[in-house]
Design a protein around this motif. Sequence first.
Motif, PDB file in Angstrom:
ATOM      1  N   THR A   1       0.841  -1.195   0.000  1.00 17.33           N
ATOM      2  CA  THR A   1       0.000   0.000   0.000  1.00 17.33           C
ATOM      3  C   THR A   1       0.874   1.242   0.000  1.00 17.33           C
ATOM      4  O   THR A   1       1.991   1.222   0.529  1.00 17.33           O
ATOM      5  N   TRP A   2       0.396   2.290  -0.597  1.00 14.14           N
ATOM      6  CA  TRP A   2       0.979   3.614  -0.414  1.00 14.14           C
ATOM      7  C   TRP A   2      -0.040   4.382   0.403  1.00 14.14           C
ATOM      8  O   TRP A   2      -1.243   4.390   0.086  1.00 14.14           O
ATOM      9  N   THR A   3       0.421   5.013   1.459  1.00 16.29           N
ATOM     10  CA  THR A   3      -0.462   5.770   2.350  1.00 16.29           C
ATOM     11  C   THR A   3       0.123   7.162   2.520  1.00 16.29           C
ATOM     12  O   THR A   3       1.313   7.317   2.804  1.00 16.29           O
ATOM     13  N   ARG A   4      -0.738   8.167   2.358  1.00 16.98           N
ATOM     14  CA  ARG A   4      -0.268   9.554   2.414  1.00 16.98           C
ATOM     15  C   ARG A   4       0.076   9.969   3.836  1.00 16.98           C
ATOM     16  O   ARG A   4      -0.424   9.376   4.802  1.00 16.98           O
ATOM     17  N   HIS A   5       0.886  10.977   3.957  1.00 14.98           N
ATOM     18  CA  HIS A   5       1.345  11.511   5.240  1.00 14.98           C
ATOM     19  C   HIS A   5       0.153  11.790   6.164  1.00 14.98           C
ATOM     20  O   HIS A   5      -0.807  12.453   5.790  1.00 14.98           O
TER      21      HIS A   5
ATOM     22  N   ILE B   1       4.612  -7.821   8.245  1.00 11.41           N
ATOM     23  CA  ILE B   1       4.517  -6.490   7.659  1.00 11.41           C
ATOM     24  C   ILE B   1       5.889  -5.828   7.697  1.00 11.41           C
ATOM     25  O   ILE B   1       6.725  -6.127   8.540  1.00 11.41           O
ATOM     26  N   GLY B   2       6.097  -4.935   6.756  1.00 11.53           N
ATOM     27  CA  GLY B   2       7.343  -4.190   6.698  1.00 11.53           C
ATOM     28  C   GLY B   2       7.153  -2.933   5.869  1.00 11.53           C
ATOM     29  O   GLY B   2       6.137  -2.752   5.201  1.00 11.53           O
ATOM     30  N   ILE B   3       8.134  -2.079   5.925  1.00  2.79           N
ATOM     31  CA  ILE B   3       8.107  -0.808   5.203  1.00  2.79           C
ATOM     32  C   ILE B   3       9.008  -0.935   3.978  1.00  2.79           C
ATOM     33  O   ILE B   3      10.172  -1.316   4.094  1.00  2.79           O
ATOM     34  N   ALA B   4       8.474  -0.615   2.806  1.00  3.49           N
ATOM     35  CA  ALA B   4       9.262  -0.626   1.582  1.00  3.49           C
ATOM     36  C   ALA B   4       9.876   0.750   1.320  1.00  3.49           C
ATOM     37  O   ALA B   4      10.953   0.849   0.736  1.00  3.49           O
ATOM     38  N   ALA B   5       9.203   1.817   1.765  1.00  2.00           N
ATOM     39  CA  ALA B   5       9.718   3.181   1.607  1.00  2.00           C
ATOM     40  C   ALA B   5       9.023   4.084   2.622  1.00  2.00           C
ATOM     41  O   ALA B   5       7.849   3.908   2.921  1.00  2.00           O
TER      42      ALA B   5
ATOM     43  N   GLY C   1      -2.501  -1.794  12.855  1.00  2.18           N
ATOM     44  CA  GLY C   1      -2.823  -0.500  12.273  1.00  2.18           C
ATOM     45  C   GLY C   1      -1.571   0.338  12.171  1.00  2.18           C
ATOM     46  O   GLY C   1      -0.564   0.046  12.819  1.00  2.18           O
ATOM     47  N   PHE C   2      -1.626   1.371  11.341  1.00  4.26           N
ATOM     48  CA  PHE C   2      -0.465   2.248  11.212  1.00  4.26           C
ATOM     49  C   PHE C   2      -0.868   3.614  10.704  1.00  4.26           C
ATOM     50  O   PHE C   2      -1.944   3.803  10.140  1.00  4.26           O
ATOM     51  N   GLN C   3       0.046   4.564  10.912  1.00  4.48           N
ATOM     52  CA  GLN C   3      -0.094   5.916  10.394  1.00  4.48           C
ATOM     53  C   GLN C   3       1.187   6.247   9.632  1.00  4.48           C
ATOM     54  O   GLN C   3       2.297   6.033  10.147  1.00  4.48           O
ATOM     55  N   ALA C   4       1.040   6.764   8.417  1.00  2.79           N
ATOM     56  CA  ALA C   4       2.201   7.190   7.633  1.00  2.79           C
ATOM     57  C   ALA C   4       2.736   8.486   8.243  1.00  2.79           C
ATOM     58  O   ALA C   4       1.987   9.445   8.403  1.00  2.79           O
ATOM     59  N   VAL C   5       4.025   8.489   8.595  1.00  4.86           N
ATOM     60  CA  VAL C   5       4.584   9.673   9.255  1.00  4.86           C
ATOM     61  C   VAL C   5       5.654  10.382   8.429  1.00  4.86           C
ATOM     62  O   VAL C   5       6.037  11.503   8.773  1.00  4.86           O
ATOM     63  N   SER C   6       6.141   9.786   7.353  1.00  4.18           N
ATOM     64  CA  SER C   6       7.132  10.475   6.532  1.00  4.18           C
ATOM     65  C   SER C   6       6.427  11.472   5.611  1.00  4.18           C
ATOM     66  O   SER C   6       5.277  11.254   5.205  1.00  4.18           O
ATOM     67  N   PRO C   7       7.090  12.588   5.286  1.00  8.61           N
ATOM     68  CA  PRO C   7       6.439  13.649   4.498  1.00  8.61           C
ATOM     69  C   PRO C   7       5.851  13.183   3.172  1.00  8.61           C
ATOM     70  O   PRO C   7       4.820  13.701   2.742  1.00  8.61           O
ATOM     71  N   ASP C   8       6.487  12.208   2.514  1.00  7.94           N
ATOM     72  CA  ASP C   8       5.981  11.709   1.235  1.00  7.94           C
ATOM     73  C   ASP C   8       5.113  10.462   1.392  1.00  7.94           C
ATOM     74  O   ASP C   8       4.870   9.741   0.430  1.00  7.94           O
ATOM     75  N   GLY C   9       4.658  10.192   2.607  1.00 10.53           N
ATOM     76  CA  GLY C   9       3.869   8.998   2.856  1.00 10.53           C
ATOM     77  C   GLY C   9       4.769   7.792   3.020  1.00 10.53           C
ATOM     78  O   GLY C   9       5.983   7.917   3.181  1.00 10.53           O
ATOM     79  N   CYS C  10       4.165   6.604   3.004  1.00  9.83           N
ATOM     80  CA  CYS C  10       4.968   5.388   3.136  1.00  9.83           C
ATOM     81  C   CYS C  10       4.364   4.276   2.296  1.00  9.83           C
ATOM     82  O   CYS C  10       3.185   4.303   1.960  1.00  9.83           O
TER      83      CYS C  10
ATOM     84  N   TYR D   1       2.366  -5.978   3.233  1.00 12.23           N
ATOM     85  CA  TYR D   1       1.678  -6.997   4.032  1.00 12.23           C
ATOM     86  C   TYR D   1       1.840  -8.351   3.360  1.00 12.23           C
ATOM     87  O   TYR D   1       1.486  -8.505   2.196  1.00 12.23           O
ATOM     88  N   CYS D   2       2.317  -9.346   4.084  1.00 12.83           N
ATOM     89  CA  CYS D   2       2.309 -10.730   3.618  1.00 12.83           C
ATOM     90  C   CYS D   2       1.267 -11.459   4.460  1.00 12.83           C
ATOM     91  O   CYS D   2       1.310 -11.389   5.693  1.00 12.83           O
ATOM     92  N   PHE D   3       0.325 -12.136   3.825  1.00 11.31           N
ATOM     93  CA  PHE D   3      -0.751 -12.838   4.517  1.00 11.31           C
ATOM     94  C   PHE D   3      -0.550 -14.342   4.422  1.00 11.31           C
ATOM     95  O   PHE D   3      -0.240 -14.850   3.343  1.00 11.31           O
ATOM     96  N   GLY D   4      -0.796 -15.064   5.520  1.00  7.63           N
ATOM     97  CA  GLY D   4      -0.685 -16.520   5.537  1.00  7.63           C
ATOM     98  C   GLY D   4      -1.793 -17.205   4.759  1.00  7.63           C
ATOM     99  O   GLY D   4      -1.620 -18.334   4.313  1.00  7.63           O
ATOM    100  N   VAL D   5      -2.925 -16.542   4.598  1.00 10.10           N
ATOM    101  CA  VAL D   5      -4.025 -17.042   3.777  1.00 10.10           C
ATOM    102  C   VAL D   5      -4.531 -15.880   2.932  1.00 10.10           C
ATOM    103  O   VAL D   5      -4.318 -14.721   3.272  1.00 10.10           O
ATOM    104  N   GLU D   6      -5.185 -16.194   1.834  1.00 10.89           N
ATOM    105  CA  GLU D   6      -5.718 -15.135   0.990  1.00 10.89           C
ATOM    106  C   GLU D   6      -6.861 -14.415   1.690  1.00 10.89           C
ATOM    107  O   GLU D   6      -7.716 -15.046   2.311  1.00 10.89           O
ATOM    108  N   TRP D   7      -6.849 -13.102   1.568  1.00 13.76           N
ATOM    109  CA  TRP D   7      -7.936 -12.292   2.114  1.00 13.76           C
ATOM    110  C   TRP D   7      -9.155 -12.485   1.215  1.00 13.76           C
ATOM    111  O   TRP D   7      -9.050 -12.537  -0.010  1.00 13.76           O
ATOM    112  N   THR D   8     -10.326 -12.630   1.832  1.00 15.68           N
ATOM    113  CA  THR D   8     -11.574 -12.730   1.095  1.00 15.68           C
ATOM    114  C   THR D   8     -12.606 -11.832   1.767  1.00 15.68           C
ATOM    115  O   THR D   8     -12.561 -11.638   2.992  1.00 15.68           O
TER     116      THR D   8
END
Length: 186
Positions: free
Chosen positions: A59-63, A78-82, A122-131, A135-142
């Motif tokens: 996901t990309w999430t705005r600041h 979960i992890g941060i790509a940028a 849950g999370f909040q994007a805190v970097s000025p350009d968003g983040c 997400y890696c899921f153990g089962v497919e989301w439905t």
Amino acid sequence: MPADVRPMTVERTAIDGLARITTKAVTDERGTVREFFRTSGFADAGVDVPERWAQINLTWTRHGALRGLHGEAADKLIGIAAGEAFGAWVDARPGSPTYGAVHTERLAVGIQMFVPAGVCNGFQAVSPDGCQYLYCFGVEWTPGMAGIAVTPLDPDLAIAWPIAPDVADPASVSTKDANAPRFADL
């Protein structure tokens, strides 16, 4: 310049099963290679994860925007790509020894969290350009998948979001998340 190798490390949190992972990183004059996931590395570190992830979302999430708190019936890595995010987790698993515990921390590239099924994420994007949040899921989301949601604005959880959410702005927090039940109402 010889390569600098930083091994993967794992720290347990106040929530049973929720683990903070610093990824293995190899840095040389060209840059850094981070090992986002290797089954044997997680097994060696004592983190019981699926050998295969069923779904991966970026996901990309705005600041300043919030996503969550969602506790799907799936393990997540979960992890941060940028960018950077402020993460929050709530143990919503009935019968868990840490039921109701809250854990928060700042996330950046190279920091991951293993989130057991039923722990709200849950999370909040805190970097000025968003983040960019991976997400890696153990089962497919439905649609209609078992799980719960808790409002990230629940005053009883006392999550100190770094940027004050504007509940009137759906670009800050979705109506669905803002109107999710409080933890005490689960």
